[in-house]
Design an enzyme around this catalytic site. Structure first.
Site, PDB file in Angstrom:
ATOM      1  N   PHE A 111     -10.391  66.719 -23.237  1.00 18.60           N
ATOM      2  CA  PHE A 111      -9.182  65.937 -23.500  1.00 18.60           C
ATOM      3  C   PHE A 111      -8.316  65.770 -22.261  1.00 18.60           C
ATOM      4  O   PHE A 111      -7.526  64.828 -22.159  1.00 18.60           O
ATOM      5  CB  PHE A 111      -8.382  66.556 -24.644  1.00 18.60           C
ATOM      6  N   LYS A 112      -8.474  66.663 -21.296  1.00 14.03           N
ATOM      7  CA  LYS A 112      -7.657  66.568 -20.085  1.00 14.03           C
ATOM      8  C   LYS A 112      -7.907  65.260 -19.331  1.00 14.03           C
ATOM      9  O   LYS A 112      -7.051  64.786 -18.578  1.00 14.03           O
ATOM     10  CB  LYS A 112      -7.932  67.760 -19.166  1.00 14.03           C
ATOM     11  N   ASP A 113      -9.090  64.655 -19.523  1.00  5.76           N
ATOM     12  CA  ASP A 113      -9.394  63.395 -18.839  1.00  5.76           C
ATOM     13  C   ASP A 113      -8.390  62.303 -19.195  1.00  5.76           C
ATOM     14  O   ASP A 113      -8.107  61.420 -18.382  1.00  5.76           O
ATOM     15  CB  ASP A 113     -10.787  62.900 -19.226  1.00  5.76           C
TER      16      ASP A 113
END
Length: 462
Positions: A111-113
């Protein structure tokens, strides 16, 4: 839009200055001067937008005119063109009342992308426009590092150093970071925990002279751009739900260790998204669960778990929530954080605890319970959860009431945590991009967990 510090000692600054400052120069965290309020008509008009179109509308509220709209649109479009799913963050139904929001379709399967593809492009934009040097310093419990590196690797005018706790991230997480051999990337494997890495980062950023001398910029969720980018998928998830689900009370269950992802949901709710409950899912490092239930914020004994990205005791975004809990009273926040630094413990009064419990529900998922959730959902509905998502789903199962709809945030692809999943005898096929990592050499340096050890490396690298 201007940005202010939770500790009140920084004059209001614009969006670009805010993302460059990262941690506020007074040691606090930057927040928007006000939270935009959305009408029902606005929400309705947004409900048919694509992910990139929605992101552009939300970012526009916080950027104002500092970045021309056409240039902001290009930043947004470029950031999400790298995702493997056309929807960017698709919603999938698990059971009648439970959905998952898949946040792992970006380049590093986490999800950090979603925030870091945008922030990496934003830093590149600022570097080009201002002819400035960008030296990024970040810490990771596993996913931030790979996403941040992917967002800026090879970009002119940008160098990045990432700290991760030695031996305390998954094999795939480590490989995603350390198989990158670009000249502008440095991986430091720190002897200690993620909390040690995060403490070093915050203390180096609080050293304003050192920060300015080496042009340090933040990639962690202390950077307000990270939070703003993450609010988008709460809106988008809500709009993707079937009409009958939207008509029910809609909860979001959020696996969290650093409080950033769930704070983005809190911000979306404050903007006007009709969220019923924000369910805070933790693992056995359950300081945040205890805070919600008892009003006590105090680190306990560190526990290594099957959900290592949440193996965090001190949540860096917690201070942002305190700012709103205490009515945007910077002096009160400053006193609380000083007390925490001196005593290692904060206890809030009963009226504040009641407000916390109105904002959040919380549940700490035990190790075996996490694995049980993975195996149960795999057997019953044929869906494979990663261990962090499993914590979110387990918390949803525990805390959602009958008739409610809960969206659990799926924060990583299960291939990133195969060691845990294999413990329940479940075999999976790695995506091609992850399988290829096992054939590549690694580039990292093991260092001691002190500020001086890290400073020595930074002086040489930057």
């Amino acid at each position: 839009m201007e940005y202010i510090s939770t500790r009140g000692q920084v004059a209001p600054i614009g969006f670009i200055d805010a993302i460059l400052m990262g941690l506020a120069n007074d040691g606090g965290l930057l927040v928007p001067k006000y939270i935009p309020q959305l009408s029902a008509d606005t929400l309705q008009s947004w409900s048919k937008l694509s992910y990139s179109e929605l992101a552009l509308e939300i970012f526009s509220l916080y950027v104002n005119n500092e970045i021309p709209r056409d240039e902001l649109k290009k930043l947004v479009d470029d950031s999400y063109a790298t995702f493997r799913d056309e929807a960017v963050t698709p919603v999938k139904r698990l059971t009648e009342g439970t959905y998952v929001l898949e946040l792992f379709h970006g380049p590093t399967f986490a999800f950090k992308d979603i925030a870091l593809q945008f922030l990496g492009n934003l830093y590149g934009y600022v570097s080009r426009k201002t002819n400035s040097i960008i030296h990024i310093l970040g810490a990771t419990s596993g996913d931030t590092g790979a996403s941040a590196i992917e967002g800026v690797r090879g970009k002119e005018g940008i160098r990045i150093c990432i700290l991760h706790p030695h031996g305390k991230v998954s094999q795939v997480q480590e490989l995603q970071m350390t198989t990158v051999n670009d000249a502008n990337v440095l991986n430091l494997s720190v002897e200690g925990t993620f909390d040690d890495c995060q403490r070093i980062i915050k203390e180096l950023f609080a050293d304003v002279e050192f920060k300015h001398r080496y042009h340090l910029r933040a990639i962690n969720s202390i950077n307000i751009a990270r939070i703003l980018a993450q609010t988008v998928y709460y809106f988008y998830a809500y709009f993707q739900l079937p009409q009958e689900a939207q008509a029910a009370k809609v909860n979001f269950s959020v696996p969290t260790g650093n409080f950033g992802d769930i704070f983005a949901g809190y911000l979306a709710q404050k903007m006007g998204l009709p969220i019923n409950k924000l369910i805070l899912a933790t693992n056995e490092n359950n300081i945040l669960e205890r805070f919600v239930k008892e009003g006590v914020y105090q680190p306990g004994e560190f526990r290594g778990t099957y959900s290592p990205s949440m193996d965090i005791q001190v949540a860096s975004n917690f201070e942002r929530y305190l700012f709103y809990l205490y009515g945007e009273d910077a002096a009160a926040v400053t006193a609380i954080m000083a007390q925490f630094k001196a005593e290692g413990r904060v206890v809030i009064p009963a009226d504040k605890l009641a407000a916390v419990q109105a904002d959040f529900a919380a549940y700490g998922v035990q190790n075996e319970e996490c694995l049980d959730t993975i195996s149960d959902y795999h057997a019953q509905v044929g869906y494979l959860l990663d261990p962090h998502t499993a914590c979110g789903v387990a918390a949803a199962d525990k805390l959602a009431s009958a008739g409610e709809v809960t969206v659990a945030l799926s924060t990583a692809h299960p291939a990133k945590f195969d060691e845990s999943i294999r413990l329940r005898g479940i075999a999976q096929t790695y995506p091609e991009q992850i399988q290829a990592l096992f054939e590549k050499p690694q580039f990292q340096k093991v260092v001691g967990g002190s500020n001086e050890a890290i400073k020595d490396e930074l002086v040489t690298f930057f």
